[in-house]
Design a protein around this motif. Structure first.
Motif, PDB file in Angstrom:
ATOM      1  N   ILE A 196      -0.150   3.611 -15.535  1.00  0.00           N
ATOM      2  CA  ILE A 196      -0.146   4.770 -14.634  1.00  0.00           C
ATOM      3  C   ILE A 196       0.128   5.997 -15.499  1.00  0.00           C
ATOM      4  N   VAL A 197      -0.799   6.942 -15.459  1.00  0.00           N
ATOM      5  CA  VAL A 197      -0.682   8.095 -16.353  1.00  0.00           C
ATOM      6  C   VAL A 197       0.410   9.047 -15.846  1.00  0.00           C
ATOM      7  N   VAL A 198       1.412   9.282 -16.693  1.00  0.00           N
ATOM      8  CA  VAL A 198       2.500  10.199 -16.344  1.00  0.00           C
ATOM      9  C   VAL A 198       2.671  11.235 -17.455  1.00  0.00           C
ATOM     10  N   ASP A 199       3.389  12.322 -17.121  1.00  0.00           N
ATOM     11  CA  ASP A 199       3.679  13.307 -18.157  1.00  0.00           C
ATOM     12  C   ASP A 199       5.038  12.973 -18.792  1.00  0.00           C
ATOM     13  N   GLU A 200       5.524  13.861 -19.671  1.00  0.00           N
ATOM     14  CA  GLU A 200       6.763  13.542 -20.400  1.00  0.00           C
ATOM     15  C   GLU A 200       7.984  13.502 -19.473  1.00  0.00           C
ATOM     16  N   SER A 223      -0.050  11.926 -11.274  1.00  0.00           N
ATOM     17  CA  SER A 223      -0.964  12.990 -10.851  1.00  0.00           C
ATOM     18  C   SER A 223      -0.638  13.498  -9.440  1.00  0.00           C
ATOM     19  N   ASP A 224       0.331  12.872  -8.767  1.00  0.00           N
ATOM     20  CA  ASP A 224       0.823  13.362  -7.473  1.00  0.00           C
ATOM     21  C   ASP A 224       2.226  13.922  -7.696  1.00  0.00           C
ATOM     22  N   PRO A 225       2.465  15.198  -7.377  1.00  0.00           N
ATOM     23  CA  PRO A 225       3.774  15.806  -7.668  1.00  0.00           C
ATOM     24  C   PRO A 225       4.954  15.142  -6.954  1.00  0.00           C
ATOM     25  N   ARG A 269       0.831  -1.199   0.000  1.00  0.00           N
ATOM     26  CA  ARG A 269       0.000   0.000   0.000  1.00  0.00           C
ATOM     27  C   ARG A 269       0.872   1.258   0.000  1.00  0.00           C
ATOM     28  N   ILE A 270       0.392   2.251  -0.709  1.00  0.00           N
ATOM     29  CA  ILE A 270       1.043   3.564  -0.667  1.00  0.00           C
ATOM     30  C   ILE A 270       0.092   4.505   0.061  1.00  0.00           C
ATOM     31  N   ALA A 303      -3.973   3.805  -4.548  1.00  0.00           N
ATOM     32  CA  ALA A 303      -3.525   5.044  -3.900  1.00  0.00           C
ATOM     33  C   ALA A 303      -4.233   6.260  -4.488  1.00  0.00           C
ATOM     34  N   GLY A 304      -5.094   6.018  -5.470  1.00  0.00           N
ATOM     35  CA  GLY A 304      -5.874   7.124  -6.043  1.00  0.00           C
ATOM     36  C   GLY A 304      -5.166   7.903  -7.127  1.00  0.00           C
ATOM     37  N   LEU A 305      -4.070   7.356  -7.651  1.00  0.00           N
ATOM     38  CA  LEU A 305      -3.390   8.031  -8.767  1.00  0.00           C
ATOM     39  C   LEU A 305      -4.189   7.801 -10.042  1.00  0.00           C
TER      40      LEU A 305
END
Lengths: 411, 106
Positions: A262-266, A271-273, A87-88, A254-256
């Motif tokens: 897992i959706v990430v940017d480039e 979605s969690d900084p 768990r996170i 964990a609600g990401l």
């Protein structure tokens, strides 16, 4: 909090992406604590050789492990192996492990990779039915490896065909059952599928396409594979290679943001900084293709590992590359650059019906989007560059083997 | 066993001992020498382990196989004295060899 010791960076997943992140974090000058948590007992190792030279017994674990044990000590990285993260807890910045520990983090990297897709047909749990994803899996498969043994491979993808080639070379009797009407149907054009079917037939591997598996039968161990048509294939053991699934559950719980990965940017940020993700488990943007991808590849794991290390230390090192893959079967090296999805024309260079070397270029409205190159390094290397710059190519020139690949772009 | 010196693009030197039978690439990656990526792990599939070999050592290396030759021929930063370090098996004869790495493997 004042006075509190810094928790530093925690990495979940001791695969290629996680290990790369450790190396890159230190190379980037990060000096804080790093904890690398892995579910398997072994320190980080390379997966591609598992279905190739390692399975064949040509190289041992010392040649597939990524770094010697001293590396982690010298790098001040605590390796926590044989441990599953359950768990996170994002608000408290904690990860909980299966053995009841709570480990704090300032920044977290999720590099959980992927796992094999299992087939839940009757008899799936009979001894002798194996998958191939980990060193442990390979060691089990190898216990069945002797000349004359009968192997049925379920799934005619990269893993299945690589296993078939190694087993055949070691004198086994090999049958491959594939559900689709051709092998590697998910990733290559029919030209390439038919080429590999010819080669495997010439090498003595029996490939049966259009066959579903209804179950495994045997007393105390697997003795035959039963197809949907009711046909029985006797065997001493089975290797199943029907794809992999990204390990996204931890992130999801964990609600990401999770959507086909897992959706990430480039820069690999989720979605969690305070959380990045890298490797097979991510859904990431790709600038070359202008869309999101989830890739099952070591290149992606390594490059995103580097990008994540930068991101975790506050730097931006956007990741965008032409994906590439390879597969070794017999004396053939298949090198793939790019993704052929949506291609409008396949152009063949060479003679796939008779030779053991050729390339297929995939064009989308004239623009090169991918190449499959069999024992054709020039085509592969040149295509990597041309795909990156969205080169529009003349099919007639691509087909013409008298034109050097270096000149292929010229009109 | 051979002593091998890897020289980074910025001139920084790393001298390591490499056991016979390992490749030059493994000599670098297993000894934490930066500058050799070896993304494919030594399958001659990616060309991210290129090194430049000084003339006096070039002749002592095993000849390039077709695959290495063509990979290098189409590699963006390759020179006449480039080799893929994953294709070079280390032997006693290579004791003392010095190779230079490119600024980037990509």
């Amino acid at each position: 909090m004042a006075g509190q010791e810094k928790n530093g960076i925690v990495i979940i997943g001791a695969g290629q992406a996680g290990a790369q992140a450790v190396m890159s974090l230190r190379a980037e000058g990060y000096e804080g604590p790093i904890r690398l948590i892995g579910e398997e007992a072994e320190p980080p190792y390379q997966r591609p050789p598992l279905s190739k030279k390692f399975l064949a017994g040509e190289i041992g674990f010392d040649r597939v492990e990524l770094k010697p044990a001293e590396f982690y000590e010298q790098s001040g990285c605590e390796l926590i192996l044989g441990t599953r993260v359950t768990r996170i807890e994002r608000e408290a910045h904690l990860v909980h492990t299966g053995d009841g520990r709570a480990i704090g983090y300032d920044k977290l990297l999720i590099a959980t990779g992927s796992r094999v897709r299992e087939i839940n047909v009757p008899g799936f749990d009979l001894p002798g039915v194996h998958y191939l994803r980990t060193v442990g899996d390979v060691r089990e498969v190898q216990t069945h490896f002797h000349a004359g043994a009968k192997l049925v491979v379920v799934g005619g993808g990269y893993i299945g065909l690589e296993v078939a080639a190694v087993a055949k070379k070691n004198g086994m009797d090999v049958t491959v059952l594939e559900t689709a009407d051709r092998v590697m149907a998910r990733v290559v054009d029919p030209i390439v599928s038919h080429f590999y079917q010819r080669i495997h037939a010439e090498e003595g591997v029996k490939i049966r396409t259009g066959e579903t598996v209804a179950g495994f039968e045997g007393k105390g161990k697997v003795e035959s594979v039963v197809t949907g048509e009711g046909e029985k294939f006797p065997c001493d053991f089975v290797v199943v290679g029907v794809g992999i699934l990204p390990n996204v559950e931890l992130a999801q719980e964990a609600g990401l943001h999770v959507e086909n990965g897992i959706v990430v940017d480039e820069c690999t940020q989720t979605s969690d900084p305070d959380i990045c993700a890298a490797g097979d488990c991510t859904n990431h943007p790709n600038g070359v293709y202008g869309r999101r991808l989830r890739l099952e590849s070591v290149q992606n794991a390594i490059e995103q590992g580097k990008t994540a290390a930068a991101c975790l230390t506050g730097k931006a090192k956007p990741y965008s590359q032409v994906p590439w893959f390879w597969s070794d079967q017999y004396d053939l090296k298949l090198q793939i650059a790019g993704l052929s999805t949506g291609y409008t024309q396949a152009v063949t260079r060479g003679d796939p019906d008779h030779a053991r070397s050729f390339a297929v270029f995939y064009l989308k409205d004239g623009v090169l989007v991918a190449v499959d190159a069999v024992n054709r390094a020039p085509e592969f290397m040149m295509a990597r560059q041309l795909i990156a710059k969205h080169a529009k190519l003349d099919p007639a020139r691509l087909r013409d083997e008298t034109i050097n690949m270096k000149e292929i772009e010229k009109a | 066993m051979a002593k091998v010196t890897f020289i980074e693009h910025n001139g920084k030197e790393h001298t390591v001992e490499v056991a016979d039978g390992l490749t030059l690439m493994e000599g670098a990656t297993k000894n934490m020498v930066p500058g050799i990526d070896a993304d494919c792990g030594g399958a001659c599939a990616c060309a991210t382990c290129m090194v430049f070999v000084p003339e006096e050592w070039l002749a002592k290396l095993p000849a390039k196989e077709d695959m290495e030759e063509t990979m290098l021929d189409f590699c963006e930063h390759s020179e006449a004295n480039s080799r893929l370090s994953c294709q070079i098996k280390v032997t006693k004869e290579l004791d003392g060899i010095r190779v230079t790495m490119p600024e980037s493997q990509h």
